[in-house]
Write a protein that holds these residues in place. Structure first.
Motif, short mmCIF file in Angstrom:
data_model
loop_
_atom_site.label_atom_id
_atom_site.label_comp_id
_atom_site.label_asym_id
_atom_site.label_seq_id
_atom_site.Cartn_x
_atom_site.Cartn_y
_atom_site.Cartn_z
N GLY A 107 0.57 -1.35 0.00
CA GLY A 107 0.06 0.05 -0.03
C GLY A 107 0.67 1.41 -0.07
O GLY A 107 1.98 1.21 0.44
N GLY A 108 0.22 2.32 -0.37
CA GLY A 108 0.87 3.51 -0.42
C GLY A 108 -0.18 4.79 -0.59
O GLY A 108 -1.41 4.33 -0.79
N LEU A 109 0.25 6.12 -0.77
CA LEU A 109 -0.46 7.22 -0.84
C LEU A 109 -0.02 7.92 -1.93
O LEU A 109 1.16 7.66 -2.58
CB LEU A 109 -0.76 8.00 0.49
CG LEU A 109 -1.26 7.26 1.44
CD1 LEU A 109 -1.42 8.19 2.91
CD2 LEU A 109 -2.62 6.79 1.28
N SER A 110 -0.84 8.79 -2.46
CA SER A 110 -0.71 9.62 -3.69
C SER A 110 0.93 10.53 -3.37
O SER A 110 1.71 10.58 -4.45
CB SER A 110 -1.62 10.53 -3.93
OG SER A 110 -2.10 11.40 -2.94
N HIS A 111 1.01 10.89 -2.36
CA HIS A 111 2.36 11.47 -1.89
C HIS A 111 3.60 10.77 -1.98
O HIS A 111 4.52 11.37 -2.39
CB HIS A 111 2.13 12.52 -0.61
CG HIS A 111 2.00 11.82 0.53
ND1 HIS A 111 1.13 11.54 1.51
CD2 HIS A 111 2.72 10.49 1.14
CE1 HIS A 111 1.12 10.88 2.28
NE2 HIS A 111 2.23 10.05 2.26
N ASP A 112 3.35 9.43 -2.00
CA ASP A 112 4.47 8.60 -2.05
C ASP A 112 5.05 8.86 -3.60
O ASP A 112 6.18 8.70 -3.80
CB ASP A 112 4.15 7.24 -1.87
CG ASP A 112 3.95 6.94 -0.31
OD1 ASP A 112 4.66 7.59 0.55
OD2 ASP A 112 2.88 6.22 0.03
N VAL A 113 4.04 8.75 -4.61
CA VAL A 113 4.49 9.01 -5.98
C VAL A 113 5.20 10.48 -6.17
O VAL A 113 6.16 10.37 -6.87
CB VAL A 113 3.16 9.03 -6.96
CG1 VAL A 113 3.69 9.24 -8.27
CG2 VAL A 113 2.53 7.53 -6.50
#
Length: 380
Positions: free
Chosen positions: A96-102
């Motif tokens: 899992g991750g979030l958009s700010h990781d991109v």
């Protein structure tokens, strides 16, 4: 009025009182690249945010570039491992991750076109990260148990697993890009690093922010939301619920798309039917996916309570690209999913406003997509 006319009127009135099948009309649509599938991976955060950046490139430069989701995934796994080991296993590690990781990954490692790095052996192969994640998990847990001192090669072993399943590629690798502009000057350089390629896109990664709405935090504050996939401790701006929704609509009206982080565990979220709604009456849950029913009025207090009792969690990220309306005037967001074109409505899900009011964890957008009063309040 004769008896026949009365019968006709009564029939029409009785018919309109019944539920109707959905009939949608598009009222706003912003260009995005075609729907693709994340297959058997937990990489929705990369697929959704990369799609968002592709639409940003179209908006800013008119250029359509298929960007590599898996380059971002591979790069982010490096940071996840470092974070997990240095926090001695007291951190989230998984797909899992979030958009700010991109955004963080692109800032650190750059981005690349998809043809330059697909993250799989052949174009026809489906993504499947189950074995890879298991092996990566074993390595970082071993590094924590034995300590990096006793397992000095853990990083090399970790990268070797990524290389095996995703192919060798890093921020120093070169990609072929003919006739590009760097710093406003055209160059015939045909070999760029991912960071050099990022510079050609005109994307300013500092322009992207995340907004949300929770009563537990001060209005207009910038805070870190405690959710499992926020391993990077990314922050977001807190807005009143009505203003949160108003900014989503304003951004779309002005031609800005958004990344949606939301709960999709509700039985009234159907990727198969391409519908996500919140019925006012729980007994309508079985039929509302095919027939229009009255939806629940969502208050800030109810939204907060559902989050705190774990009924709302950050399950899935998708890309909001427009709005549609049904024949009764109810509005929905047109959301690009990453389950392939065979899913939902040719790969899209129509998500109702009440669903977003209740189940949206947050949205990422360009700061210029915000309303002026919101930008002023946030001092952006």
């Amino acid at each position: 009025m004769n008896k026949l006319s009365i019968c006709v009127v009564l029939f029409v009135l009785s018919y309109t009182g019944f539920s109707q099948s959905y009939d949608f009309q598009v009222i706003k649509e912003i260009e995005a690249l075609p729907v693709v599938s994340q297959d058997n991976t937990g990489s929705c955060w990369s697929f959704s945010t990369i799609s968002f950046l592709e639409s940003e490139m179209i908006r800013i430069t008119g250029t359509k570039t298929d960007l590599s989701e898996m380059y971002i995934v591979r790069s982010t796994y490096l940071d996840k491992a470092e974070n997990y080991v240095m926090r001695q296993g007291k951190a989230q590690f998984g797909e899992g991750g979030l958009s700010h990781d991109v955004i963080n990954s692109a800032r650190k490692y750059g981005i690349v076109p998809s043809p330059s790095y697909m993250g799989k052996s052949t174009p026809e192969m489906k993504y499947n990260h189950s074995k890879m994640i298991s092996e990566l998990d074993n390595i970082v847990k071993k590094a924590v148990t034995e300590t990096p001192k006793k397992y000095p090669n853990w990083k090399a072993d970790y990268v070797a697993v990524l290389d095996t399943y995703m192919g060798k590629f890093d921020e120093n690798s070169k990609i072929y890009v003919p006739n590009v502009k760097i710093d406003e000057q055209t160059t015939n350089e045909k070999s760029l690093t991912p960071k050099q390629f990022l510079a050609t896109t005109k994307l300013n990664l500092d322009d992207y922010i995340t907004i949300t709405s929770f009563t537990s935090e001060p209005v207009y504050s910038n805070f870190i939301l405690n959710i499992p996939d926020n391993f990077a401790n990314g922050s977001m701006y807190n807005l009143p619920l009505d203003e949160f929704i108003e900014n989503i609509d304003h951004a779309l009206d002005k031609g800005f798309t958004l990344v949606l982080d939301t709960d999709v565990s509700e039985i009234t979220f159907s990727s198969k039917n391409g519908i996500a709604v919140i019925p006012e009456n729980d007994n309508d849950a079985a039929t509302i996916l095919k027939e229009i029913k009255t939806e629940k009025k969502i208050t800030p207090e109810y939204r907060q309570a559902e989050f705190e009792n774990y009924n709302t969690q950050d399950d899935h990220l998708m890309h909001i690209v427009g709005k549609v309306v049904d024949q009764k005037g109810n509005h929905y967001y047109k959301v690009k999913n990453s389950y392939g074109i065979q899913s939902g409505r040719n790969g899209f899900v129509y998500v109702s406003v009440p669903y977003v009011r209740l189940k949206a964890i947050s949205v990422m957008l360009h700061k210029n997509g915000l309303m002026k009063k919101t930008k002023d309040a946030l001092k952006l």
